[in-house]
Design an enzyme around this catalytic site. Structure first.
Site, PDB file in Angstrom:
ATOM      1  N   SER A 688       0.807  -1.224   0.000  1.00 37.69           N
ATOM      2  CA  SER A 688       0.000   0.000   0.000  1.00 37.69           C
ATOM      3  C   SER A 688       0.839   1.273   0.000  1.00 37.69           C
ATOM      4  O   SER A 688       0.323   2.339   0.298  1.00 37.69           O
ATOM      5  CB  SER A 688      -0.934  -0.002   1.222  1.00 37.69           C
ATOM      6  OG  SER A 688      -0.186  -0.042   2.417  1.00 37.69           O
ATOM      7  N   LYS A 731      -6.004   2.717   9.157  1.00 37.97           N
ATOM      8  CA  LYS A 731      -5.171   3.759   8.551  1.00 37.97           C
ATOM      9  C   LYS A 731      -5.780   5.145   8.743  1.00 37.97           C
ATOM     10  O   LYS A 731      -5.067   6.115   9.029  1.00 37.97           O
ATOM     11  CB  LYS A 731      -4.971   3.455   7.069  1.00 37.97           C
ATOM     12  CG  LYS A 731      -4.133   2.202   6.821  1.00 37.97           C
ATOM     13  CD  LYS A 731      -4.013   1.874   5.345  1.00 37.97           C
ATOM     14  CE  LYS A 731      -3.157   0.624   5.127  1.00 37.97           C
ATOM     15  NZ  LYS A 731      -3.032   0.253   3.711  1.00 37.97           N
TER      16      LYS A 731
END
Length: 797
Positions: A688, A731
């Protein structure tokens, strides 16, 4: 032995030689024996025909049928043949009497038998004197002591025959009657010197006495143990017979009968009961003190103590369960809803094959405490085992009883501890199970957790089937990717993400503070925690996904307050507020905003997922004078390295297409590119970080800073497409925790927005993108026209 200097040749005579097997004939010894070998028979017949004597000598190896001159000893005994009888079998029985020692000088030629020249030395010996008398007395004493210990020697007859004999005759007579090895007797025979022979015989007698005493000591020990066991067995059998005659079957039941009665009344399945009764029969036949009896008794105790029929009365009141779950935990709505659904199904179906719930989330979010609340809500017993570091299959299935120190596996041990066959059973840290040469515990857990198999779970120690289908199994894990696929397939995953700032505040005020005040003996009316103090603890002292460190921080404040109460008296009162918190906690560990607010060239903020929740990573890129080499530092994993290479290829394509408008068109040819992620001691990996690295690379190449108030996450392809990622909630929580209010996410992750708490969505700006060009348009401080066509045709075709 070599001939002594004092030896004088008495005679040298050619004599027929008769080899003997494992027999020594001493001078003065009369003994009959059978001669069977042809050569020996010829030797005896030759001696008889010539009226001579024979030379008796022992062969070195008794197994040899026809010994040669090299296979017999050189020292033997000269003996006349007193009688001889020819037997019907062809053998000859002879009676000889040893006359004197002799030594073979050389063998003579003879085809029918062995014949040799024999030297009979004359060894002078003074048979009288004090020294000789002392040797005779010592030999008599030692022989008497040995004869008393060795009952096979007729002491009375021998002692009478030994009286009045000189030392020479006495040593030969004693050596002939002692049960010594052939080698030892041959050594005595070869000793021509009489005092030396007497000293050798003394040493042999002392050695034999020590050996017999040691054997007697060992025999006495074994005999006493056997007698004690036989005595106990006899008394037990006699007690059984007496009680049987008296007809007593009430309070005076024997231990065996009590075990048998328990087995019949405990409610075991039929096959288990039959096995247990067979073990009882085996136990009855064993001596009570034997090791095998102890093992069998321990096995029977395990069978009897297992809850074969005992169950907890399950509470299926959904409303009551909801109250307990809400009282113990703040938030976790999805988890609570799933548990209440399970209880609702239990009300409608009496016996249902429930799925195995797996709580997945970072440490400190309440996975284990949630399992305890489920046990309380359902009214079941609660047991748990930690699977962290388990490498031995026997920890799950148990050891077989053939091994010393065998015992059941952890599953059966905890079921016995619970005392019921339907407890709530928590398997903690299932993601940390590993395999080794002792087996694969994860494979054993498949049988435990599979509803189609666990009704016939077989523990190696019990060696009988136990029904685990009524057990409510719960599991916990920090991550799922380390759980074996076969095991993961049996689990229904429920993710517990990190808590928001507001949720932590509620948990602390409603649960953690009352709990810690009680544990530290403090009065909640006198020691109070203000909401501002809790918020400052969360912001400046404990940055985590869960609340474990927050609870430790509260406990630290309570310890300080407890000391003040003891020092100043019970009337001490205090309110912990934001202003006086440093007095209890010390200086703040974190600042309110840890990230640099200044936008810089080549610096971009990315979002990462870890086993302890989300985190913000800063990616730094520098262009140095060189030849286009790519250098990656910061302990990056293989996936992040691949992402960095893909991001560089994309940026090169974009910069070439922009032509003269780019600040550094050929940057990858004239500069070395250094990509670094700070905190190099911490390993970093995951799919990511692509768009973050690409943004930092583009910024460094173009000279345009990246906005510091934006964090981004997503993987990139060579064509610039932004791919979906996982861990969105963690996140976003991390970005919020670090003071970042704008997050860029992949378009395909828009569906995960509903996982994010509404209170946080109001405070955050989430931008969803499909292409890297959209990212650059939003994160660069200066707007630079970059379209999706800004790539070579080889990439867009």
């Amino acid at each position: 032995m070599p001939e002594s200097n004092d030896e004088k040749p008495k005679a040298i005579t050619p004599l027929p030689v008769v080899p003997l097997r494992e027999m020594i004939v001493f001078p003065g010894m009369m003994i009959p024996f059978v001669v069977g070998r042809k050569a020996s028979i010829y030797a005896v017949e030759t001696a008889l025909s010539k009226g001579s004597k024979i030379f008796l000598v022992t062969q070195k190896e008794a197994e040899i049928q026809e010994p040669t001159s090299k296979e017999i000893y050189s020292v033997g005994t000269v003996a006349p043949v007193i009688q001889s009888v020819k037997l019907s079998s062809g053998n000859m029985k002879v009676l000889v009497e040893g006359e004197c020692r002799g030594r073979i000088l050389r063998f003579l030629d003879s085809s029918s038998h062995l014949e040799a020249e024999v030297l009979v030395p004359d060894v002078p010996f003074q048979s009288e004197g004090q020294e000789t008398e002392e040797l005779v007395d010592e030999l008599h004493f030692l022989f008497k002591k040995y004869a008393r210990l060795n009952t096979s020697i007729p002491l009375d007859n021998l002692l009478s025959s030994f009286q009045g004999k000189d030392l020479d005759v006495l040593t030969d007579a004693m050596a002939s009657h002692l049960p010594l090895a052939t080698v030892d007797k041959q050594q005595v025979l070869e000793t021509f010197d009489v005092p030396e022979r007497a000293a050798l015989l003394k040493r042999l007698l002392q050695r034999e006495i020590e050996r017999v005493e040691m054997d007697e000591k060992i025999n006495d020990t074994v005999r006493s143990q056997m007698e004690r066991a036989q005595r106990e067995y006899y008394l037990n059998e006699k007690m059984k017979a007496i009680k049987k005659e008296l007809g007593r079957k009430g309070e005076d039941l024997t231990e065996i009968e009590e075990l048998r009665q328990k087995i019949r009344n405990i409610g075991m399945p039929k096959d288990v009961q039959e096995k247990a009764l067979k073990e009882i029969e085996r136990l009855e036949a064993m001596p009570p003190v034997s090791a095998e009896a102890t093992v069998t008794r321990g096995y029977l105790d395990w069978l009897i103590d297992m809850p074969w029929k005992k169950r907890s009365r399950e509470i299926r009141d959904v409303k009551r369960a909801e109250e307990i779950l809400n009282g113990d935990h703040y938030g976790l709505e999805e988890v609570k809803e799933r548990i209440l659904e399970h209880l609702a199904v239990r009300q409608l179906v009496d016996k249902v094959k429930a799925s195995i719930l797996c709580f997945v989330g970072p440490p400190g979010v309440g996975k284990t405490s949630l399992a305890k609340s489920i046990a309380e809500a359902t009214g079941r017993e609660f047991v748990r085992i930690s699977l962290g570091g388990v490498r031995d299959e026997a920890d799950i299935r148990g050891h077989r009883r053939t091994y010393i120190g065998a015992f059941p596996g952890q599953i059966i041990q905890q079921i016995k501890k619970a005392g019921t066959k339907n407890p709530v059973f928590l398997l903690d840290e299932i993601d940390k199970v590993g395999a080794s040469y002792r087996g694969d515990p994860a494979s054993a857990l498949v049988e435990v957790l599979d509803p189609e198999q666990n009704h016939t779970f077989m523990d190696h120690y019990l060696d009988v089937e136990f029904d685990l289908s009524e057990v409510m199994f719960l599991t916990t894990a920090n991550v799922l990717h380390t759980v074996p696929p076969a095991l993961k397939d049996r689990l229904e995953t429920i993710e517990l993400s990190g808590y928001t700032h507001n949720e932590k505040t509620h948990i602390a005020l409603e649960h953690l503070v009352p709990k810690q005040l009680k544990q530290h003996g403090l009065d909640a009316e006198k020691i109070r925690f203000d909401r501002t103090a809790i918020e400052e603890m969360i912001e400046k002292y404990t940055r985590e996904s869960g609340v474990r460190n927050l609870e430790r921080a509260i406990a630290r404040v309570c310890r300080k307050a407890a000391r003040q109460v003891v020092t100043e008296g019970k009337n001490y009162e205090s309110t912990v507020m934001s202003g006086n918190l440093p007095e209890f906690m010390g200086p703040a560990k974190y600042t309110a905003q840890r990230l640099d607010k200044k936008s810089e060239i080549g610096v971009a903020h990315g979002l990462a997922w870890t086993s302890s929740g989300g985190d913000v990573l800063t990616v730094e890129v520098s262009l140095l004078e060189g030849r286009g080499r790519l250098r990656l530092t910061g302990k990056l994993g293989e996936i992040m390295r691949e992402s960095a290479k893909a991001a560089l290829s994309y940026v090169r394509a974009v910069m070439d297409h922009l032509g003269e408008t780019a600040a550094a068109k050929n940057f990858y040819q004239t500069s070395d590119i250094h990509v670094h992620v700070p905190q190099g001691a911490i390993p970093k990996d995951g799919p990511s970080a692509g768009i973050t690295i690409a943004a930092a690379l583009f910024s460094a190449a173009s000279g345009i800073p990246v906005r510091s108030d934006i964090a981004m996450t997503g993987e990139i392809t060579l064509r610039g497409k932004v791919l979906t990622i996982g861990g969105v909630k963690e996140k976003v929580l991390a970005a919020h925790r670090f003071g970042i209010r704008h997050v860029i996410l992949p378009k395909e992750n828009q569906k995960d927005e509903e996982e994010i708490p509404e209170e946080m969505l109001k405070d955050m700006t989430l931008t969803y993108v499909e292409h890297m060009n959209e990212v650059l348009e939003r994160v660069l401080v200066e707007r630079l026209a970059v379209s999706e066509e800004a790539a070579p045709s080889s990439l867009t075709q």
